[in-house]
Design a protein around this motif. Structure first.
Motif, PDB file in Angstrom:
ATOM      1  N   THR A   5       0.830  -1.198   0.000  1.00 22.39           N
ATOM      2  CA  THR A   5       0.000   0.000   0.000  1.00 22.39           C
ATOM      3  C   THR A   5       0.869   1.256   0.000  1.00 22.39           C
ATOM      4  N   GLU A 154      -4.895   7.684  -0.952  1.00 24.85           N
ATOM      5  CA  GLU A 154      -5.106   7.267   0.436  1.00 24.85           C
ATOM      6  C   GLU A 154      -3.983   6.331   0.861  1.00 24.85           C
ATOM      7  N   THR A 156      -4.160   3.697   2.349  1.00 25.00           N
ATOM      8  CA  THR A 156      -4.563   2.292   2.171  1.00 25.00           C
ATOM      9  C   THR A 156      -4.614   1.875   0.700  1.00 25.00           C
ATOM     10  N   ASP A 157      -4.370   2.821  -0.227  1.00 27.72           N
ATOM     11  CA  ASP A 157      -4.409   2.485  -1.658  1.00 27.72           C
ATOM     12  C   ASP A 157      -3.293   1.493  -1.990  1.00 27.72           C
TER      13      ASP A 157
END
Length: 230
Positions: A5, A154, A156-157
């Motif tokens: 991520t 983000e 979390t991407d």
């Protein structure tokens, strides 16, 4: 599958630069640099592995407008192939050259109804077909294309699925080197490691299918032998 991520990239880049906290760059600077090298890695993979980065756009022939145009997908980079499926058969749709744009404007009869006589060309933000499919044309076009890099936003991407585990280190090393430059410290070891990884990626592409080498295909000749030439 690569599950890395943006948060992982950020942590690793800071570690490579020996800057786990603080430094001259803001978090946004770090992310911008990671995305810049992510885009560079994306282009390298596309150039090295033609079929590794692929999205598909499918649309009905009847959806093409009266000018013979259909909109390109968002984040489009380049076309890999165009196919036309009708009557249970799929045909390759060849690209036409600009000088051919006014040829083959109308086709009628059974030959038009049963065989793929379309050609395409990407012009601006649209795909342009000749001849223009009519509103009653059957069949569907399948457009395989390489997309542009989609920036990570983000924490979390995840990185794109076509980045093989370990290859994301390319953007980690690049961002870390930029941070070293901002701090006026030596970035040379990081750049050297990044260049070595680049060479590994290119070398992997050269042997991606060792079973059979690439060859030249006479597509038009094959179509003529099958009675589908123009």
């Amino acid at each position: 599958m690569n599950t890395t991520t943006l948060a992982d990239l950020l942590r690793r880049a800071r570690a490579r630069a020996d800057m786990p906290v603080g430094g001259a760059l803001t978090q946004k600077d770090w992310i911008d640099n990671l995305n810049a090298y992510g885009a560079e890695l994306h282009d390298l993979i596309i150039a090295s592995f033609e079929d590794r980065v692929e999205d598909v756009q499918t649309f009905a022939a009847s959806a093409v407008n009266s000018s013979g145009e259909y909109a390109l997908p968002s984040l489009y980079l380049k076309t890999l192939s165009m196919d036309y499926t009708t009557g249970g058969y799929t045909y390759t749709v060849p690209k036409y050259e600009n000088a051919e744009r006014n040829t083959r404007q109308t086709l009628t009869g059974a030959r038009f109804a049963t065989l793929s006589e379309f050609q395409y060309r990407v012009v601006g933000n649209v795909i342009r077909f000749i001849p223009v499919p009519s509103s009653s044309s059957g069949g569907d076009f399948t457009h395989r294309y390489a997309p542009e890099y989609r920036a990570l936003v983000e924490l979390t991407d995840p990185v794109p699925p076509w980045i093989k585990p370990g290859w994301e280190e390319y953007q980690v090393l690049g961002a870390a080197a930029d941070a070293r430059v901002a701090e006026e410290t030596d970035e040379t070891p990081l750049l050297r490691r990044q260049e070595m990884l680049r060479d590994r990626i290119i070398a992997a592409a050269q042997t991606k299918d060792a079973n059979e080498p690439a060859r030249v295909i006479d597509v038009r000749g094959a179509q003529e032998r099958e009675g589908r030439g123009w």
